[in-house]
Design an enzyme around this catalytic site. Structure first.
Site, mmCIF file in Angstrom:
data_model
loop_
_atom_site.group_PDB
_atom_site.id
_atom_site.type_symbol
_atom_site.label_atom_id
_atom_site.label_comp_id
_atom_site.label_asym_id
_atom_site.label_seq_id
_atom_site.Cartn_x
_atom_site.Cartn_y
_atom_site.Cartn_z
ATOM 1 N N CYS A 103 0.789 -1.239 0.000
ATOM 2 C CA CYS A 103 0.000 0.000 0.000
ATOM 3 C C CYS A 103 0.819 1.285 0.000
ATOM 4 O O CYS A 103 0.771 2.055 -0.951
ATOM 5 C CB CYS A 103 -0.926 0.005 1.218
ATOM 6 S SG CYS A 103 -2.026 -1.407 1.341
ATOM 7 N N HIS A 159 -2.277 6.791 4.338
ATOM 8 C CA HIS A 159 -1.244 5.763 4.565
ATOM 9 C C HIS A 159 0.156 6.202 4.158
ATOM 10 O O HIS A 159 0.959 5.407 3.651
ATOM 11 C CB HIS A 159 -1.614 4.458 3.858
ATOM 12 C CG HIS A 159 -0.994 3.256 4.517
ATOM 13 N ND1 HIS A 159 -1.042 1.996 3.972
ATOM 14 C CD2 HIS A 159 -0.311 3.128 5.688
ATOM 15 C CE1 HIS A 159 -0.420 1.138 4.757
ATOM 16 N NE2 HIS A 159 0.047 1.811 5.813
#
Length: 469
Positions: A103, A159
């Site tokens: 990610c 993130h």
């Protein structure tokens, strides 16, 4: 440019029986990149079109969505009519890749246009603590477009670091609504450490409805506004990332919350839950949500002038349908980094097209900066190549290398060839057009080619930050 491939209609493989037929028709030696939807034609730039306005940019990411999880990419059991329509209205890329296999490194490569290994935060695969993040001093896609006159917003998963040091609003986005961490429980918004993780700007925002619904509403509101300048919206869904909870699964949600509050740090991983059917529900919900946002964009009257891009941040996880690719999230095999990618811009690009040009995440950063009239910061040179000439002017892209590095693995693609070294430490070479499943190692017979690709990988790696510890 890759060697032209023979078209193969996916629907011709047998409609409802496509899952079983695809295993036979697209075996280890078949050119998976050639699979085309009925009516699709090889990409060709509409060079006669002229349009002076800079586009609005709606850049949508799914989370851990596998390469073949959309029906337009061959899924035998998941139906994605809205994303399929987006593909028919624009360009579907068969050989598109994420910037990394997990990610946050991919998000670093998108936001900076550079290899994740250029920055300390990009070395985390993925970020799991508060010690690193995307430094606010580093130029980003958002900061450069904002300097060029764009309004900028990020809705959904960030993130790339945690408060108080890291945030989208410190890195070029005017607005932020979403979560900072890599995963959260869809109703309670509790993260991996049990923290509440839904924010508006830098302040917690309370909303205990299903997260995908909340993000869809926010994004629909943003694209419906009366904007006085072009805009960039990064819409980062967490769907279909674990935990495996679909809209309406409130009992399953309550059980995960109970475990989180009891101190179970593994609860969100949900390794004792999920199923192929539940995953199907989540992907189809993602498709409906994208459809809602695109519907709001159409009603706003700005669909024609808006470039919409959809992709996944990396390859799929446990329940993804990746056939015929090998590997999944975390791996530099094709299944870990090849991702569904769709682009639509009605003002400049014809629909119903498919491109097998090898491209990856940092290329889109360079492309969007050029299309938005923004210049990269010369102190932070981009690693991606702008595709604007290919998309709009029919320019033949020069052959170049696509580079990846994660702990314990390396990969480089040049044309139809891929150099790969996995955790076994053995160098391998694959001809992807003939062997997309990476089963026929050509290294013993192509020693000169292998050496050239390995040397190119090592030259690039030498300019990156080393992994620590």
């Amino acid at each position: 440019m890759p060697t032209p491939k023979t078209p193969l209609s996916r629907r011709a493989l047998g409609g409802a029986a496509v899952g079983a037929a695809a295993v036979t028709a697209l075996g280890a030696g078949a050119p998976v990149a050639a699979a085309r939807e009925e009516g699709e034609r090889p990409f060709r730039a509409a060079t006669g079109r002229r349009h002076s306005r800079r586009p609005n940019i709606l850049f949508i990411l799914g989370d851990d969505l596998g390469w073949a999880d959309l029906s337009s990419y061959g899924s035998p059991h998941i139906r994605t009519p809205h994303l399929d329509r987006l593909a028919r209205q624009g360009v579907r890329f068969t050989d598109a890749y994420s910037g990394s296999a997990t990610c946050s490194p991919t998000r670093f490569s998108l936001y900076t246009g550079r290899f994740p290994g250029r920055t300390k935060g990009g070395l985390a695969e993925p970020i799991a603590d508060r010690s690193v993040g995307l430094e606010p001093t580093h130029p980003t896609l958002a900061s450069r477009l904002r300097d060029a006159g764009y309004a900028t917003a990020l809705i959904g998963k960030w993130h790339c670091g945690y408060l108080p040091d890291y945030s989208p609003t410190r890195s070029g986005w005017d607005e932020f609504f979403g979560n900072f961490g890599g995963a959260l429980e869809y109703y309670s918004k509790l993260g991996l450490a049990g923290e509440y993780d839904l924010y508006e700007g830098d302040a917690p925002y309370k909303d205990l409805r299903y997260y995908t619904r909340v993000l869809t509403e926010r994004a629909s509101e943003y694209v419906s506004r009366e904007h006085d300048r072009p805009w960039l919206l990064n819409l980062n869904f967490t769907t279909p990332h674990w935990p495996w909870i679909a809209d309406g699964d409130e009992e399953a949600s309550a059980e995960i919350v109970r475990r989180i509050e009891a101190g179970d740090r593994s609860a969100l991983w949900h390794q004792d839950g999920g199923s192929i059917e539940k995953y199907r529900e989540m992907v189809e919900d993602l498709d409906r949500s994208v459809g809602e946002v695109l519907g709001a964009l159409k009603r706003s009257g700005r669909e024609h002038d808006t470039l919409v891009f959809f992709a996944s941040d990396n390859g799929g996880e446990r329940f993804s349908y990746n056939w015929p690719l090998a590997g999944n999230k975390g791996s530099l095999q094709e299944g870990g980094i090849r991702v569904p990618s769709l682009l639509r811009w009605p003002a400049r690009i014809d629909g119903g097209q498919v491109s097998d040009l090898p491209v990856y995440t940092p290329d889109w950063t360079a492309t969007l900066l050029e299309l938005g009239g923004a210049r990269p910061d010369p102190a932070y040179p981009l690693d991606g190549t702008s595709l604007a000439g290919y998309l709009l002017r029919g320019e033949e892209p020069a052959e170049r290398d696509l580079f990846w590095r994660v702990r314990g693995e390396r990969a480089l693609r040049r044309g139809e060839w891929k150099y790969y070294r996995g955790k076994t430490g053995r160098d391998q070479l694959f001809h992807l057009t003939e062997d997309a499943r990476e089963q026929a190692d050509r290294a013993p017979y192509e020693q000169e080619r292998l050496a050239a690709l390995r040397a190119s990988w090592e030259r690039t790696d030498a300019g990156l930050l080393p992994y620590g510890g």
